[in-house]
Design a protein around this motif. Sequence first.
Motif, PDB file in Angstrom:
ATOM      1  N   ILE A   2      31.390   8.889  20.712  1.00 27.55           N
ATOM      2  CA  ILE A   2      30.594  10.077  20.360  1.00 27.55           C
ATOM      3  C   ILE A   2      29.511  10.272  21.416  1.00 27.55           C
ATOM      4  N   VAL A   3      29.475  11.462  22.019  1.00 24.30           N
ATOM      5  CA  VAL A   3      28.465  11.764  23.037  1.00 24.30           C
ATOM      6  C   VAL A   3      27.295  12.479  22.358  1.00 24.30           C
ATOM      7  N   LEU A   4      26.137  11.823  22.323  1.00 25.15           N
ATOM      8  CA  LEU A   4      24.942  12.470  21.768  1.00 25.15           C
ATOM      9  C   LEU A   4      24.311  13.336  22.851  1.00 25.15           C
ATOM     10  N   LYS A   5      23.799  14.518  22.456  1.00 19.69           N
ATOM     11  CA  LYS A   5      23.217  15.437  23.422  1.00 19.69           C
ATOM     12  C   LYS A   5      21.696  15.427  23.318  1.00 19.69           C
ATOM     13  N   THR A   6      21.043  15.596  24.463  1.00 18.94           N
ATOM     14  CA  THR A   6      19.589  15.743  24.484  1.00 18.94           C
ATOM     15  C   THR A   6      19.226  17.154  24.045  1.00 18.94           C
ATOM     16  N   GLY A   7      17.942  17.373  23.798  1.00 18.91           N
ATOM     17  CA  GLY A   7      17.473  18.709  23.445  1.00 18.91           C
ATOM     18  C   GLY A   7      17.820  19.722  24.511  1.00 18.91           C
ATOM     19  N   ARG A   8      17.688  19.311  25.785  1.00 15.00           N
ATOM     20  CA  ARG A   8      18.021  20.235  26.895  1.00 15.00           C
ATOM     21  C   ARG A   8      19.518  20.568  26.884  1.00 15.00           C
ATOM     22  N   GLU A   9      20.341  19.560  26.634  1.00 14.15           N
ATOM     23  CA  GLU A   9      21.784  19.807  26.594  1.00 14.15           C
ATOM     24  C   GLU A   9      22.148  20.737  25.435  1.00 14.15           C
ATOM     25  N   ILE A  10      21.462  20.566  24.323  1.00 13.98           N
ATOM     26  CA  ILE A  10      21.727  21.436  23.166  1.00 13.98           C
ATOM     27  C   ILE A  10      21.310  22.879  23.490  1.00 13.98           C
ATOM     28  N   SER A  11      20.215  23.039  24.244  1.00 11.56           N
ATOM     29  CA  SER A  11      19.801  24.395  24.658  1.00 11.56           C
ATOM     30  C   SER A  11      20.854  25.036  25.547  1.00 11.56           C
ATOM     31  N   LEU A  12      21.433  24.269  26.451  1.00 12.63           N
ATOM     32  CA  LEU A  12      22.494  24.796  27.321  1.00 12.63           C
ATOM     33  C   LEU A  12      23.726  25.152  26.485  1.00 12.63           C
ATOM     34  N   MET A  13      24.022  24.291  25.521  1.00 14.04           N
ATOM     35  CA  MET A  13      25.179  24.534  24.650  1.00 14.04           C
ATOM     36  C   MET A  13      24.987  25.791  23.819  1.00 14.04           C
ATOM     37  N   ARG A  14      23.751  26.019  23.409  1.00 13.07           N
ATOM     38  CA  ARG A  14      23.429  27.200  22.612  1.00 13.07           C
ATOM     39  C   ARG A  14      23.849  28.479  23.349  1.00 13.07           C
ATOM     40  N   GLU A  15      23.661  28.483  24.678  1.00  9.18           N
ATOM     41  CA  GLU A  15      24.039  29.669  25.456  1.00  9.18           C
ATOM     42  C   GLU A  15      25.548  29.894  25.411  1.00  9.18           C
ATOM     43  N   ALA A  16      26.305  28.824  25.557  1.00  9.18           N
ATOM     44  CA  ALA A  16      27.776  28.937  25.454  1.00  9.18           C
ATOM     45  C   ALA A  16      28.172  29.389  24.053  1.00  9.18           C
ATOM     46  N   CYS A  17      27.467  28.854  23.070  1.00 10.49           N
ATOM     47  CA  CYS A  17      27.785  29.184  21.671  1.00 10.49           C
ATOM     48  C   CYS A  17      27.465  30.642  21.357  1.00 10.49           C
ATOM     49  N   LEU A  18      26.371  31.161  21.929  1.00 14.71           N
ATOM     50  CA  LEU A  18      26.023  32.568  21.691  1.00 14.71           C
ATOM     51  C   LEU A  18      27.076  33.499  22.292  1.00 14.71           C
ATOM     52  N   ILE A  19      27.626  33.107  23.432  1.00  9.03           N
ATOM     53  CA  ILE A  19      28.693  33.914  24.044  1.00  9.03           C
ATOM     54  C   ILE A  19      29.939  33.872  23.150  1.00  9.03           C
ATOM     55  N   ALA A  20      30.266  32.689  22.668  1.00  6.75           N
ATOM     56  CA  ALA A  20      31.428  32.568  21.767  1.00  6.75           C
ATOM     57  C   ALA A  20      31.212  33.406  20.505  1.00  6.75           C
ATOM     58  N   ALA A  21      29.984  33.386  19.991  1.00  9.76           N
ATOM     59  CA  ALA A  21      29.684  34.143  18.771  1.00  9.76           C
ATOM     60  C   ALA A  21      29.751  35.640  19.028  1.00  9.76           C
ATOM     61  N   GLY A  22      29.256  36.075  20.194  1.00 14.89           N
ATOM     62  CA  GLY A  22      29.309  37.488  20.545  1.00 14.89           C
ATOM     63  C   GLY A  22      30.747  37.967  20.693  1.00 14.89           C
ATOM     64  N   ALA A  23      31.574  37.136  21.298  1.00 18.70           N
ATOM     65  CA  ALA A  23      32.979  37.486  21.486  1.00 18.70           C
ATOM     66  C   ALA A  23      33.696  37.572  20.142  1.00 18.70           C
ATOM     67  N   LEU A  24      33.356  36.654  19.250  1.00 21.47           N
ATOM     68  CA  LEU A  24      33.974  36.667  17.913  1.00 21.47           C
ATOM     69  C   LEU A  24      33.575  37.937  17.162  1.00 21.47           C
ATOM     70  N   LYS A  25      32.303  38.303  17.282  1.00 19.96           N
ATOM     71  CA  LYS A  25      31.838  39.522  16.610  1.00 19.96           C
ATOM     72  C   LYS A  25      32.528  40.763  17.193  1.00 19.96           C
ATOM     73  N   ALA A  26      32.628  40.800  18.524  1.00 22.38           N
ATOM     74  CA  ALA A  26      33.261  41.958  19.179  1.00 22.38           C
ATOM     75  C   ALA A  26      34.715  42.100  18.726  1.00 22.38           C
ATOM     76  N   ALA A  27      35.437  41.001  18.709  1.00 24.56           N
ATOM     77  CA  ALA A  27      36.845  41.057  18.280  1.00 24.56           C
ATOM     78  C   ALA A  27      36.930  41.366  16.789  1.00 24.56           C
ATOM     79  N   GLY A  28      36.064  40.754  16.011  1.00 30.45           N
ATOM     80  CA  GLY A  28      36.074  40.971  14.558  1.00 30.45           C
ATOM     81  C   GLY A  28      35.755  42.412  14.188  1.00 30.45           C
ATOM     82  N   ASP A  29      34.811  43.015  14.923  1.00 29.37           N
ATOM     83  CA  ASP A  29      34.441  44.410  14.664  1.00 29.37           C
ATOM     84  C   ASP A  29      35.617  45.354  14.937  1.00 29.37           C
ATOM     85  N   ALA A  30      36.539  44.911  15.797  1.00 29.95           N
ATOM     86  CA  ALA A  30      37.674  45.760  16.180  1.00 29.95           C
ATOM     87  C   ALA A  30      38.878  45.600  15.256  1.00 29.95           C
TER      88      ALA A  30
END
Length: 249
Positions: A2-30
Amino acid sequence: MIVLKTGREISLMREACLIAAGALKAAGDAVEPGVTTAQLDQIAGDFIRKQGAQPAFLNYNGFPAVACISINDEVIHGIPSKSRVIAKGDLVSIDLGAEFNGYIGDNAATFAAGEISPEAQRLSDTTRESLYQGIKVCVAGGRIGDIGAAISNYCESRGFSVVKEYTGHGIGSKLHEDPSVPNFGKAGRGTRLLPGMTLAIEPMINQGSAAIRLMPDGWTVKTLDGKLSAHFEHTIAITADGPLILTQL
Ligand code: MG
């Protein structure tokens, strides 16, 4: 491991996650009757690439598309197709990931194409709520089994069944990391939950029996009894202050 992430790594991950969430919303809205699953896939891919990110599922173990799109009795891993036209009343599950900053965000949701049956709506609502029941117990000091117990208790008490063969998972620089996060289990059992763990929690819930079958395309998983299935997923981080939903817009 199990790889534990630092706060900084979680912040970077959040950006990837927001893109994934935006893409899901865009596809879902369609999602609507008459649209093909290939069109939804295109919308998701365009969104992800416009943000400078990469679709995380494309070519993963040979998967041929940006998103898994699974309709009605399809549980997961449906392959988008130009010939698959969404019909009124369909239950459309979209699952996709985005890679950005070297990290991956993964999320899924089930959408209704027009008006759906009350029973389909109840399955979808129950599956979504079970995801939040699972996330609620993602606290440091808890155990992996707490998550599956929360999800399965919630769904089974409402008459639905939990798919056992596929699970949630650790996530980070890789799409699938340790630990695996089953949607069933015993509270108080399993790996200890620690701050810095990043997990994809993803209940796959069936209207009828839990049994599934793999289709000849080698990807699409369907319910064995032909009844409906629903799927919701968030990527979350466990912090000292509790769970943080990274794919929440
Ligand atoms: Mg996942």
